[in-house]
Design a protein around this motif. Sequence first.
Motif, PDB file in Angstrom:
ATOM      1  N   THR A  63       3.062   1.958   1.420  1.00 55.18           N
ATOM      2  CA  THR A  63       4.294   2.344   3.028  1.00 55.18           C
ATOM      3  C   THR A  63       4.468   0.907   3.614  1.00 55.18           C
ATOM      4  O   THR A  63       5.761   0.902   3.744  1.00 55.18           O
ATOM      5  CB  THR A  63       4.224   2.616   4.342  1.00 55.18           C
ATOM      6  OG1 THR A  63       2.654   2.021   4.333  1.00 55.18           O
ATOM      7  CG2 THR A  63       3.720   4.581   3.897  1.00 55.18           C
ATOM      8  N   HIS A  64       3.977   0.262   3.377  1.00 57.99           N
ATOM      9  CA  HIS A  64       4.261  -1.500   4.202  1.00 57.99           C
ATOM     10  C   HIS A  64       3.619  -2.221   3.072  1.00 57.99           C
ATOM     11  O   HIS A  64       2.717  -2.295   2.255  1.00 57.99           O
ATOM     12  CB  HIS A  64       2.302  -1.875   4.962  1.00 57.99           C
ATOM     13  CG  HIS A  64       2.661  -0.963   6.635  1.00 57.99           C
ATOM     14  ND1 HIS A  64       2.807   0.389   6.198  1.00 57.99           N
ATOM     15  CD2 HIS A  64       2.986  -1.483   7.450  1.00 57.99           C
ATOM     16  CE1 HIS A  64       2.880   0.779   7.367  1.00 57.99           C
ATOM     17  NE2 HIS A  64       3.093  -0.095   8.720  1.00 57.99           N
ATOM     18  N   ASN A  89       1.214  -0.929   0.223  1.00 59.91           N
ATOM     19  CA  ASN A  89       0.137   0.223   0.145  1.00 59.91           C
ATOM     20  C   ASN A  89       0.835   1.170   0.355  1.00 59.91           C
ATOM     21  O   ASN A  89       0.150   2.689   0.745  1.00 59.91           O
ATOM     22  CB  ASN A  89      -0.868  -0.103   1.150  1.00 59.91           C
ATOM     23  CG  ASN A  89       0.107   0.382   2.215  1.00 59.91           C
ATOM     24  OD1 ASN A  89       0.756   0.217   2.727  1.00 59.91           O
ATOM     25  ND2 ASN A  89      -1.515   0.176   3.225  1.00 59.91           N
TER      26      ASN A  89
HETATM   27  C1  LIG Z   1      -1.005   0.222   4.486  1.00 56.64           C
HETATM   28  O1  LIG Z   1      -0.745  -0.720   5.631  1.00 56.64           O
HETATM   29  C2  LIG Z   1      -0.312  -0.868   7.016  1.00 56.64           C
HETATM   30  C3  LIG Z   1      -0.328  -2.397   7.319  1.00 56.64           C
HETATM   31  O2  LIG Z   1      -1.576  -2.444   7.168  1.00 56.64           O
HETATM   32  C4  LIG Z   1      -1.212   0.265   7.743  1.00 56.64           C
HETATM   33  O3  LIG Z   1      -1.364   0.407   8.926  1.00 56.64           O
HETATM   34  C5  LIG Z   1      -1.354   1.721   6.676  1.00 56.64           C
HETATM   35  O4  LIG Z   1      -2.356   2.185   7.896  1.00 56.64           O
HETATM   36  C6  LIG Z   1      -1.648   1.427   5.587  1.00 56.64           C
HETATM   37  N1  LIG Z   1      -1.377   2.742   4.912  1.00 56.64           N
HETATM   38  C7  LIG Z   1      -1.932   3.321   3.770  1.00 56.64           C
HETATM   39  C8  LIG Z   1      -1.401   4.165   2.978  1.00 56.64           C
HETATM   40  O5  LIG Z   1      -3.002   2.479   3.853  1.00 56.64           O
END
Ligand SMILES: *[C@@H]1O[C@H](CO)[C@@H](O)[C@H](O)[C@H]1NC(C)=O
Length: 646
Positions: free
Chosen positions: A302-303, A300
């Motif tokens: 960042t993760h 996504n």
């Molecule tokens: C991406 O995924 C992580 C872990 O699931 C979550 O904590 C984070 O908020 C997400 N970031 C976005 C931009 O959706």
Amino acid sequence: MFWGALLLLLSTNAVASRHDEDLMSFVTLPEVRALKWEIEHYDRERMAPGYIFVAPYGQISPERPTQKYQQYQVGPYIYDDSGMLIWAGSPMYDNENTFDFKPVNNIDSKTHLSFIVGWASDGSKKGHGALVSEHYEVEKEVQVINDLHDFNMHEFNILDGGKTAVACTYRNARVNLADFGRPTEESWVTVGGFVELDVATSEVLHQWDSLDKIALHESNMFHAWDGPATGEPGWDYVHINAVDKNEAGDYLISLRFTNTLYLISGKDGSIIWRLGGTESNFDQDFTFSKQHDAKFVSSNGTHHVISMLNNASDERGNDENTSSGLVVELDTTVNPMTARVIRRINRPDSGLTRLRGSFRPLPNGNYFVGWSERGYSSEHASNGDLLMTARFTSDRYSTYRSYKGEFTGRPVAPPDVVANVYGTDDKDTTTLIHVSWNGATDVVQWKFYAQSYDRGDPVYIGSTNKTDFESMYIADGYMDWVSAQAIDAEGNVMHTSKVMRTEIPSNWKASGWSGSKYGPSPDDPSIIVAANDASKLSSSNPSGISSDKAAELIGTNSTGSIASSDHSAAQYADAKEVAKAVYKAYDIIKGIGSLLVFLLVVGILGGAGFAIWRSIRDRRKRSYQHVPSEEGLPTEEIRLTSTGRE
Ligand SMILES: *[C@@H]1O[C@H](CO)[C@@H](O)[C@H](O)[C@H]1NC(C)=O
Ligand SMILES: *[C@@H]1O[C@H](CO)[C@@H](O)[C@H](O)[C@H]1NC(C)=O
Ligand SMILES: *[C@@H]1O[C@H](CO)[C@@H](O)[C@H](O)[C@H]1NC(C)=O
Ligand SMILES: *[C@@H]1O[C@H](CO)[C@@H](O)[C@H](O)[C@H]1NC(C)=O
Ligand SMILES: *[C@@H]1O[C@H](CO)[C@@H](O)[C@H](O)[C@H]1NC(C)=O
């Protein structure tokens, strides 16, 4: 006596094939010798739905035709998870090696297949990525239209929506050895990269390679003390073996000879981060090496959750004692960035996967791993529990990757039917019908029909449940023209075979025949069926061979079902006599082909002849909706002459 002869015949076949027991063989597809599997199930209840997709090969580079093995063992193959063959794809590409064969379920509501195929051993063909429909028709062939030497075998990864695909590239270049402290020297190297291609036009939309981006010293394959490669292809210093793309438009690549995964910016080609190897940007709670099939599970921005086949072995040695599938979670919002293992699946036999392999999460949360050599594969529950292992019985073949996935196969080609008649005299002739439908999924039953002449009306003679790739049905009497219908779980007709002529032994006497010197004459199926029905009603103590007895003699009741033989001998003999008369009359008419002569025959045969004529006429008038009669039969299939077949 007849059953004894049949038993002898079947056991003779078994003896003949003993030297290639690791291969399947089929009456209906005699050229196909699909590999057999050894499969262990540990918990079938928890297995994911779907089929197994493999592309066995003996030797990676395109082989010139040899006498080494028989045809049609390599290429794309689909099996169910008990090892039953679903599709033998080798005839489609004439036994060529195929790689990265998999189900593709991210294009539209239909399932598709993709694979890499089509190199020529003399270099005249570069190979291509093929996208094939559920009808086994080629939808797209993605060609190499740039200056690359071939369509690299590692990866043909069709991205969501099906408009583009990513693939690995290998290209030779000369580089300066300054990175190794030898600025006055140059060496040939093989540069690893990837392309994103337009699936419809083969146009290269995006390309990237390791030249000037990944230094020689990142490689664990070549070192500062190695002498330069003076000719092509040069040092294969990175060895790319996987590429994927996320929604943000960045690319994940796996380089086996740097033990590293890289995230490559889709905007400027820069390396966003490295995971693993000597220059990892992550704080990791695991190591990996010589990895394969790295893919985004989710990403996504960042993760990232990434799956890969680790570890630890290649042609030069092993770093650890067992290979594993890994799912790792990357958090790029913290400093330092972290990478944590969230699932590790060890190779069930604790072995090492040297070269090749694949590892994918399945939609239900299970995992499917291809450990490559001998097709060794395993399925695991989401908690890692082992559910199944499988490997080829043959040790001559491997598959680069193996996949599991759902797929619906609806071949355009009709089912294949082969029928043979056996017997020792006119009273005990039996017709063995074999049927298969290469590539069809969801067939639950076969219905069989017979007709007394090529354009006659099909008469339903019986059915059998489909329990294997090929099914067999044994019908009473000599059914001269036969056909089969594939039936789905709702009872719908999926497809109908061509009407096939039953094969006769070339030498009746040698087959134990003691009846007419011309061999048996075909029966009228409607009379046999009627006689069988009548005897079923009247006979409580059958004198014929029972279904159980027949099954026992044939040694199986899983693939064949036995037509009812519960009839009285007298009724059966009567039916045969009538059938013979009908057939003879029809044969004469057909042979001479003239109404005038027919009338003459009617005159000669008198009242009996007239009755026979009426029965033929009536049968012609009857309409059977299910099976269209075959109007376009090629002439060689129509050999209704009386020569030796009276
Ligand atoms: C991406 O995924 C992580 C872990 O699931 C979550 O904590 C984070 O908020 C997400 N970031 C976005 C931009 O959706
Ligand atoms: C390979 O797997 C072993 C056993 O599962 C594990 O302990 C080790 O860390 C892995 N090796 C690498 C290099 O990741
Ligand atoms: C691998 O196995 C050998 C012998 O069984 C053992 O000595 C060694 O410690 C093992 N290595 C790892 C990393 O587990
Ligand atoms: C064939 O399959 C049907 C439906 O599954 C089943 O009810 C029937 O018993 C089967 N017949 C035989 C002979 O196995
Ligand atoms: C036929 O199948 C039944 C049930 O599956 C089994 O009990 C029987 O032993 C089989 N008979 C033969 C001859 O294989």
